[in-house]
Design an enzyme around this catalytic site. Structure first.
Site, mmCIF file in Angstrom:
data_model
loop_
_atom_site.group_PDB
_atom_site.id
_atom_site.type_symbol
_atom_site.label_atom_id
_atom_site.label_comp_id
_atom_site.label_asym_id
_atom_site.label_seq_id
_atom_site.Cartn_x
_atom_site.Cartn_y
_atom_site.Cartn_z
ATOM 1 N N TYR A 39 -2.593 -1.097 10.404
ATOM 2 C CA TYR A 39 -2.474 -1.245 8.943
ATOM 3 C C TYR A 39 -1.127 -0.706 8.463
ATOM 4 O O TYR A 39 -0.420 -1.349 7.688
ATOM 5 C CB TYR A 39 -3.639 -0.495 8.288
ATOM 6 C CG TYR A 39 -3.784 -0.698 6.799
ATOM 7 C CD1 TYR A 39 -4.532 -1.762 6.286
ATOM 8 C CD2 TYR A 39 -3.196 0.183 5.890
ATOM 9 C CE1 TYR A 39 -4.685 -1.941 4.919
ATOM 10 C CE2 TYR A 39 -3.352 0.013 4.528
ATOM 11 C CZ TYR A 39 -4.097 -1.051 4.038
ATOM 12 O OH TYR A 39 -4.251 -1.218 2.688
ATOM 13 N N SER A 50 0.874 -1.180 0.000
ATOM 14 C CA SER A 50 0.000 0.000 0.000
ATOM 15 C C SER A 50 0.906 1.224 0.000
ATOM 16 O O SER A 50 2.081 1.123 0.395
ATOM 17 C CB SER A 50 -0.857 -0.010 1.272
ATOM 18 O OG SER A 50 -1.466 1.247 1.480
HETATM 19 P P1 NAD Z 1 -11.330 -6.185 -0.491
HETATM 20 O O1 NAD Z 1 -12.002 -6.031 0.815
HETATM 21 O O2 NAD Z 1 -12.105 -6.015 -1.737
HETATM 22 O O3 NAD Z 1 -10.570 -7.563 -0.574
HETATM 23 C C1 NAD Z 1 -9.953 -8.153 0.530
HETATM 24 C C2 NAD Z 1 -9.895 -9.638 0.308
HETATM 25 O O4 NAD Z 1 -9.274 -10.247 1.447
HETATM 26 C C3 NAD Z 1 -11.294 -10.278 0.193
HETATM 27 O O5 NAD Z 1 -11.264 -11.306 -0.771
HETATM 28 C C4 NAD Z 1 -11.519 -10.862 1.579
HETATM 29 O O6 NAD Z 1 -12.419 -11.940 1.601
HETATM 30 C C5 NAD Z 1 -10.093 -11.308 1.888
HETATM 31 N N1 NAD Z 1 -9.896 -11.580 3.303
HETATM 32 C C6 NAD Z 1 -10.131 -10.780 4.376
HETATM 33 N N2 NAD Z 1 -9.881 -11.439 5.519
HETATM 34 C C7 NAD Z 1 -9.471 -12.688 5.166
HETATM 35 C C8 NAD Z 1 -9.085 -13.826 5.890
HETATM 36 N N3 NAD Z 1 -9.060 -13.851 7.240
HETATM 37 N N4 NAD Z 1 -8.726 -14.930 5.197
HETATM 38 C C9 NAD Z 1 -8.778 -14.951 3.854
HETATM 39 N N5 NAD Z 1 -9.143 -13.896 3.113
HETATM 40 C C10 NAD Z 1 -9.481 -12.774 3.765
HETATM 41 O O7 NAD Z 1 -10.124 -5.122 -0.448
HETATM 42 P P2 NAD Z 1 -9.043 -4.646 -1.508
HETATM 43 O O8 NAD Z 1 -9.080 -3.173 -1.478
HETATM 44 O O9 NAD Z 1 -9.145 -5.358 -2.786
HETATM 45 O O10 NAD Z 1 -7.714 -5.066 -0.739
HETATM 46 C C11 NAD Z 1 -6.820 -6.037 -1.204
HETATM 47 C C12 NAD Z 1 -5.431 -5.680 -0.718
HETATM 48 O O11 NAD Z 1 -5.064 -4.418 -1.275
HETATM 49 C C13 NAD Z 1 -5.312 -5.530 0.797
HETATM 50 O O12 NAD Z 1 -4.093 -6.088 1.239
HETATM 51 C C14 NAD Z 1 -5.308 -4.032 0.981
HETATM 52 O O13 NAD Z 1 -4.638 -3.648 2.154
HETATM 53 C C15 NAD Z 1 -4.556 -3.594 -0.258
HETATM 54 N N6 NAD Z 1 -4.754 -2.209 -0.632
HETATM 55 C C16 NAD Z 1 -5.973 -1.735 -0.942
HETATM 56 C C17 NAD Z 1 -6.100 -0.397 -1.277
HETATM 57 C C18 NAD Z 1 -7.433 0.212 -1.619
HETATM 58 O O14 NAD Z 1 -7.497 1.437 -1.693
HETATM 59 N N7 NAD Z 1 -8.472 -0.560 -1.855
HETATM 60 C C19 NAD Z 1 -4.989 0.434 -1.305
HETATM 61 C C20 NAD Z 1 -3.761 -0.101 -0.987
HETATM 62 C C21 NAD Z 1 -3.643 -1.420 -0.661
#
Ligand code: NAD
Length: 260
Positions: free
Chosen positions: A155, A142
Site C-alpha cells: 500500500y 493517502s
Molecule cells: P472503500 O473500501 O470504501 O472503497 C474502495 C472502492 O474501491 C470500493 O468502491 C470498491 O468496490 C472499489 N474497488 C476495490 N477493488 C476494485 C477493483 N478491482 N475494481 C474496481 N473497483 C474496486 O475504501 P475507501 O476508504 O473509500 O478508499 C478509497 C480510496 O481512498 C482508496 O484508494 C484508499 O487507499 C484511499 N484512502 C482511504 C483512507 C481511509 O482511511 N479510508 C485513507 C487514505 C486513503
C-alpha cells in the site's frame, strides 16, 4: 459549477469515491460510478444519485485489475456523455502483514488497483481533455504517499508511486488546461479502514479498541477520523476555477498526521 461536465470516479460504490461522485453530482455533473459490490445495492446507489441531484449517473463494472476494462470504461463514458472532464482515480484495497509474510499475489493486486489503474485511466482520458483544453485528474493517494507505517509495504509503495505519477503527468499536461493533483487523506472511517482492523489486531496483538486508539488515531493529532464529506469537498474545490493554478500538488488532509 459542474453542469455539462462528466466525472468518472473509480471505486465509487462506497466510501470516499461514492462521496466524491455524489458531491460532483450535487454540483451538476453527470457521473460514472464504478466498483465492486452487490448489484441491487449498486443500482440503488446509482438511482439515488439521479433522483437526489437530477443528473445522469451510469455504472461501469470495470475491474481495476484489468487495463482493457479501464480503457473501455473511459471510451464508453466519452461516447455516452460526449466527454470525460473529471477523472478521480480512487479505487483501492489494503492488506496488512509483515513483509516476509506478505502474499506476492496481494502485492500484485494492490499495485495494480491502487497504482497501475490510475495510469491506465489517465492515458485514456488525457487525449480528450487536451482536445477540449480542460480537465481535472484527481488521484486519491493517502498520508501513506508521504510517510510509511509498518506492515503495509504494498500500500505504501503504491501510494508513494501515485504521488510520483501525479507530479509527472501534471508537468506533461501543464499547458493544456488540465490539472493533476493527489489528495492524501489520513484515516477516514470507511469500509476499507474497518476491514483492516482484524488483521492489524493479529499483526500487533491488540484489541479492536487498542487498534483504533493506538494505531489509527495515534497517528492523527486531531484524534478524529477525517470524513468522506471533507475529502469530497476538496475534490470539488480542485475542479473549481479557483484551483486552476494548483497542479502537481500532493495535498494532505490528515488531521496533522504528516506534520510530525
Ligand atoms: P472503500 O473500501 O470504501 O472503497 C474502495 C472502492 O474501491 C470500493 O468502491 C470498491 O468496490 C472499489 N474497488 C476495490 N477493488 C476494485 C477493483 N478491482 N475494481 C474496481 N473497483 C474496486 O475504501 P475507501 O476508504 O473509500 O478508499 C478509497 C480510496 O481512498 C482508496 O484508494 C484508499 O487507499 C484511499 N484512502 C482511504 C483512507 C481511509 O482511511 N479510508 C485513507 C487514505 C486513503
Amino acid at each position: 459549477m459542474l453542469a455539462n461536465k462528466t466525472a468518472v470516479v473509480t471505486g465509487s460504490t462506497s466510501g470516499i469515491g461514492l462521496g466524491c461522485a455524489r458531491a460532483f453530482a450535487q454540483q451538476g455533473a453527470n457521473v460514472v460510478i464504478n466498483g465492486l459490490g452487490d448489484a441491487d445495492e449498486i443500482e440503488a446507489t446509482r438511482k439515488a444519485i439521479e433522483s437526489d441531484f437530477g443528473v445522469k449517473a451510469v455504472y461501469s463494472a470495470a475491474n481495476m485489475l484489468n487495463p482493457d476494462e479501464i480503457t473501455d470504461m473511459i471510451g464508453t463514458a466519452e461516447k455516452e456523455f460526449g466527454s470525460v472532464d473529471i477523472l478521480v482515480n480512487n479505487a483501492g484495497i489494503q492488506h496488512v502483514a509483515p513483509v516476509e509474510d506478505f502474499p506476492p499475489e496481494k502485492w500484485d493486486a494492490i499495485l495494480a488497483i491502487n497504482l497501475s489503474s490510475a495510469f491506465h485511466g489517465i492515458r485514456a482520458v488525457v487525449p480528450g481533455m487536451k482536445k477540449r483544453g480542460w480537465g481535472r485528474i484527481i488521484n486519491t493517494a493517502s498520508a501513506h504517499a508521504l510517510v510509511a507505517s509498518p506492515f503495509k509495504s504494498a500500500y505504501v509503495a503504491a501510494k508513494h508511486g501515485i504521488a510520483g505519477l501525479t507530479k509527472t503527468v501534471a508537468l506533461e499536461v501543464a499547458e493544456s488546461g488540465i490539472t493533476v493533483n493527489a489528495i492524501c487523506p489520513g484515516y477516514v472511517w470507511t469500509p476499507l479502514v474497518e476491514a483492516q482492523i482484524p488483521d492489524t489486531m493479529k499483526a500487533r496483538n491488540m484489541t479492536e479498541e487498542q487498534v483504533k486508539r493506538d494505531v489509527l488515531l495515534a497517528a492523527q493529532p486531531t484524534k478524529e477520523f477525517v470524513t468522506v464529506d471533507q475529502v469530497a469537498g476538496l475534490a470539488v474545490f480542485l475542479c473549481s476555477d479557483h484551483a486552476s493554478s494548483m497542479t502537481g500538488s500532493i495535498l494532505p488532509m490528515d488531521g496533522g498526521w504528516t506534520a510530525h
